[in-house]
Design a protein around this motif. Structure first.
Motif, short mmCIF file in Angstrom:
data_model
loop_
_atom_site.label_atom_id
_atom_site.label_comp_id
_atom_site.label_asym_id
_atom_site.label_seq_id
_atom_site.Cartn_x
_atom_site.Cartn_y
_atom_site.Cartn_z
N TRP A 36 -8.96 6.57 -8.63
CA TRP A 36 -8.01 6.75 -9.73
C TRP A 36 -6.69 6.04 -9.43
CZ3 TRP A 36 -8.81 12.74 -10.11
CH2 TRP A 36 -10.04 13.01 -10.73
N LEU A 37 -6.23 6.16 -8.20
CA LEU A 37 -4.98 5.52 -7.80
C LEU A 37 -5.09 4.01 -7.90
CD1 LEU A 37 -2.12 5.83 -6.76
CD2 LEU A 37 -3.02 5.94 -4.45
N GLY A 89 9.28 14.08 -12.73
CA GLY A 89 9.62 13.30 -13.90
C GLY A 89 11.08 12.92 -13.87
N LEU A 90 11.94 13.90 -13.97
CA LEU A 90 13.39 13.70 -13.80
C LEU A 90 13.83 14.33 -12.49
CD1 LEU A 90 14.82 14.40 -17.38
CD2 LEU A 90 14.58 12.21 -16.22
N LYS A 91 13.76 15.66 -12.43
CA LYS A 91 14.14 16.36 -11.21
C LYS A 91 13.11 17.41 -10.80
CE LYS A 91 19.06 15.72 -11.92
NZ LYS A 91 20.36 16.32 -12.11
N LYS A 92 12.38 17.94 -11.77
CA LYS A 92 11.44 19.02 -11.51
C LYS A 92 10.17 18.50 -10.84
CE LYS A 92 8.91 22.68 -13.80
NZ LYS A 92 8.45 23.21 -15.07
N LYS A 93 9.78 19.16 -9.76
CA LYS A 93 8.57 18.80 -9.03
C LYS A 93 7.39 19.56 -9.62
CE LYS A 93 7.21 18.03 -4.29
NZ LYS A 93 7.60 18.09 -2.91
N ARG A 94 6.24 18.88 -9.73
CA ARG A 94 5.03 19.49 -10.26
C ARG A 94 3.83 18.90 -9.53
NH1 ARG A 94 7.42 16.56 -13.76
NH2 ARG A 94 8.06 18.21 -15.13
N THR A 95 2.70 19.54 -9.65
CA THR A 95 1.49 18.97 -9.07
C THR A 95 1.16 17.69 -9.82
OG1 THR A 95 0.67 21.18 -8.55
CG2 THR A 95 -0.93 19.39 -8.54
N PRO A 96 1.03 16.56 -9.11
CA PRO A 96 0.74 15.31 -9.81
C PRO A 96 -0.63 15.33 -10.49
CG PRO A 96 0.88 14.97 -7.44
CD PRO A 96 1.17 16.39 -7.68
N ALA A 97 -0.74 14.59 -11.57
CA ALA A 97 -1.96 14.59 -12.38
C ALA A 97 -3.20 14.21 -11.60
CB ALA A 97 -1.77 13.64 -13.56
N LEU A 98 -3.10 13.25 -10.68
CA LEU A 98 -4.29 12.81 -9.94
C LEU A 98 -4.77 13.85 -8.95
CD1 LEU A 98 -3.56 9.04 -9.21
CD2 LEU A 98 -4.62 10.09 -11.21
#
Length: 185
Positions: free
Chosen positions: A173-174, A151-160
């Motif tokens: 979905w993409l 989002g800004l800097k934090k990496k997370r598992t993407p929603a898809l």
């Protein structure tokens, strides 16, 4: 923080949706015709994330055509007014957005119209937050939802990629997300 909103469709006593934000858990209970009941719980790590999950759930339910009957309603301050969100608040909202979209895609059960509606709604939330942060509406949207979840800097598992599903589904979905971005640009 207790029961906040109640949604019911146009056919009373046949289909209900309850949304709860309580004790760091956002809960959706859907009662379908014939007595079938589905419950989804999402844990929140903070009150701000819980409120963001609740707000996103309300917006998604309204976008899905549910009617809004509010009891003991409360409004969160996330995303309201002219105050720019802090980095931590923005990251919490990005995480809530990802969780909500992943749940909506899983609950869509392969129905393209529901998937497209969920993706369009999530894209709207994303663009609103990006503008609040001073960026452009769809800046890095595909990366956020499909590649790295930053989002800004934090990496997370993407929603898809959160729902455990096959590659053709993720590609569908993409493609729907790209079409929504192109239609909104």
């Amino acid at each position: 923080m207790g029961h906040a909103r109640f949604f019911i469709d146009a056919k009373p006593k046949r289909r209900h949706r309850y949304l709860f934000a309580h004790k760091m858990t956002f809960t959706t209970i859907t009662e379908e015709r014939g007595g079938k009941r589905t419950t989804t719980n999402v844990e929140a790590s903070s009150k701000a994330e819980l409120l963001a999950l609740y707000e996103a759930g309300c917006r998604q339910a309204l976008a899905d055509g549910w009617k809004d009957f509010t009891f003991n309603g409360w409004e969160s301050t996330l995303g309201s007014g002219s105050k720019r969100p802090t980095a931590a608040e923005a990251e919490r909202r990005f995480e809530a957005m990802s969780k909500t979209l992943a749940i909506a895609l899983k609950q869509a059960g392969g129905k393209a119209a529901l998937e497209k509606r969920a993706l369009k709604h999530a894209l709207g939330d994303y663009s609103k937050l990006k503008v609040e942060l001073g960026g452009s509406k769809f800046e890095h949207a595909l990366h956020f939802f499909a590649v790295d979840g930053v989002g800004l800097k934090k990496k997370r598992t993407p929603a898809l990629l959160r729902p455990k599903t096959d590659q053709p589904t993720v590609e569908r979905w993409l493609a729907a997300l790209e079409a929504s971005i192109n239609a909104s640009s």
